[in-house]
Scaffold this motif. Structure first.
Motif, PDB file in Angstrom:
ATOM      1  N   GLN A 260       4.622   3.107  10.469  1.00 46.29           N
ATOM      2  CA  GLN A 260       4.604   2.101   8.590  1.00 46.29           C
ATOM      3  C   GLN A 260       5.781   2.278   8.548  1.00 46.29           C
ATOM      4  N   SER A 261       6.170   1.186   7.540  1.00 48.77           N
ATOM      5  CA  SER A 261       6.910   1.680   6.206  1.00 48.77           C
ATOM      6  C   SER A 261       6.961   2.025   5.290  1.00 48.77           C
ATOM      7  N   ILE A 262       5.507   1.434   5.114  1.00 50.70           N
ATOM      8  CA  ILE A 262       5.284   2.015   3.847  1.00 50.70           C
ATOM      9  C   ILE A 262       3.269   3.350   4.184  1.00 50.70           C
ATOM     10  N   ALA A 268       1.019   5.911  -6.650  1.00 51.31           N
ATOM     11  CA  ALA A 268       2.402   4.849  -7.086  1.00 51.31           C
ATOM     12  C   ALA A 268       2.211   4.304  -5.767  1.00 51.31           C
ATOM     13  N   GLU A 269       2.136   4.854  -4.183  1.00 47.54           N
ATOM     14  CA  GLU A 269       2.429   4.266  -3.246  1.00 47.54           C
ATOM     15  C   GLU A 269       1.933   3.134  -2.677  1.00 47.54           C
ATOM     16  N   LYS A 270       0.583   3.560  -2.621  1.00 50.14           N
ATOM     17  CA  LYS A 270      -0.877   1.965  -3.205  1.00 50.14           C
ATOM     18  C   LYS A 270      -0.386   0.980  -4.279  1.00 50.14           C
ATOM     19  N   LYS A 271      -0.164   0.904  -4.847  1.00 50.78           N
ATOM     20  CA  LYS A 271       0.400   0.070  -5.591  1.00 50.78           C
ATOM     21  C   LYS A 271       1.647  -0.279  -5.004  1.00 50.78           C
ATOM     22  N   GLN A 275       0.912  -4.547  -3.940  1.00 47.87           N
ATOM     23  CA  GLN A 275       1.957  -5.007  -3.805  1.00 47.87           C
ATOM     24  C   GLN A 275       3.137  -6.308  -3.065  1.00 47.87           C
ATOM     25  N   CYS A 276       2.725  -5.904  -1.645  1.00 44.59           N
ATOM     26  CA  CYS A 276       3.402  -5.948  -0.471  1.00 44.59           C
ATOM     27  C   CYS A 276       2.487  -6.937   0.336  1.00 44.59           C
ATOM     28  N   TYR A 277       1.300  -6.032   0.290  1.00 39.42           N
ATOM     29  CA  TYR A 277       0.388  -6.904   1.469  1.00 39.42           C
ATOM     30  C   TYR A 277      -0.435  -8.100   0.761  1.00 39.42           C
TER      31      TYR A 277
END
Length: 301
Positions: A260-262, A268-271, A275-277
């Motif tokens: 996966q890209s994220i 920080a990654e969860k935030k 935001q993206c999803y």
């Protein structure tokens, strides 16, 4: 929330391209497991027709040109027509495909508007997945989509570039929908067969390419071997959303990494992921339970 183990017994499956080859082999296994199956195809082989007659209304047929979106959109209604007014398919197999036919290829380049091969091999699995998600979300139930790609989805071949591009497309699509397993209780996975003894390679139209690709039975696996792997991917929770499995001579059940890209490793990654999803999650929230809430339900397209 993930789909997890998902036995096919007492469930309903829709199988595009289920009239022959790999997908017919899957239909047989699903039926033997206790599932009801809707075959969505242009036509049936005599073998498929005989199977339907012997199934005691547990297998049905709907004429479907997968490059025609109106045919795909009609499949939830075809399920209710075949299996009852409250029936909603649990498993969707995007199996129909073509292999660089002369009427839709990079070399012949005879089409005026688009490569229909891309519509069949790439757009149809994507659209079927969206229809399947809407159908299952509307009924507020988990679901599984399995896309039949090809080993060509992770390699290239100078002789069949459009075919390779179409299969790369659905591999990328599958990886991109990995999050739906966790978020929506909806699993999308992909199987990548090598050469298989099916009409794609053995039919009259395929004979011209035998020499080009060194086709012989000893380099092939059987449709049944692929179908057994498909059953495993659908039913077993160890294959999470976004999973890819290569099935070829000498490489049965070869699971590939799906990146996966994220990758969430901290706050920080969860935030960033949230935001993206969020726009996607918002749409799916609106579709969940639509049937119970009096919306268009499983027929909403």
């Amino acid at each position: 929330m993930v789909v997890g183990n998902f036995p096919l017994k007492d469930k309903i499956a829709v199988v595009t391209g289920g009239g022959s080859g790999i997908n017919l082999a899957f239909v047989k296994l699903a039926f033997d497991t206790g599932a009801k199956v809707l075959i969505a195809d242009l036509k049936l082989t005599p073998e498929a027709g005989d199977l339907i007659k012997a199934s005691k209304n547990h297998i049905a047929f709907a004429t479907c040109d997968v490059s025609n979106w109106s045919h795909l959109k009609a499949l939830p209604s075809e399920v209710t027509k075949a299996f009852g007014s409250t029936a909603v398919a649990d498993v969707w197999i995007a199996g129909a495909g073509v292999f660089e036919p002369t009427w839709s290829s990079f070399l012949s380049d005879s089409e005026d508007a688009h490569y229909k091969q891309m519509s069949i091999n790439a757009e149809h699995p994507m659209k079927l997945t969206r229809i399947a998600m809407r159908s299952c979300l509307s009924a507020d139930k988990p679901g599984v989509v399995l896309i039949v790609a090809s080993g060509a989805g992770i390699t290239g071949n100078y002789g069949c570039p459009v075919y390779c591009a179409s299969k790369h497309a659905v591999v990328g699509f599958t990886k991109s929908l990995a999050q739906a397993d966790e978020d929506e209780d909806f699993k999308v996975v992909c199987i990548l067969p090598g050469m298989v003894s099916t009409p794609l390679w053995t039919g009259e139209q395929a004979k011209a390419v035998h020499a080009q690709y060194s086709f012989t039975d000893d380099v092939c696996i059987t449709p049944e071997e692929v179908a057994e792997a498909m059953m495993e991917m659908v039913q077993e929770g160890k294959y999470k959303g976004g999973s890819l499995m290569e099935v070829a001579k000498g490489r049965l059940r070869h699971e590939l990494e799906s990146h996966q890209s994220i990758v969430v490793t901290g706050p920080a990654e969860k935030k960033f992921a949230d935001q993206c999803y969020e726009p996607i999650r918002k749409v799916f929230r609106s579709e969940r339970g639509a049937a119970a809430n009096g919306a268009n339900g499983t027929h909403c397209v």
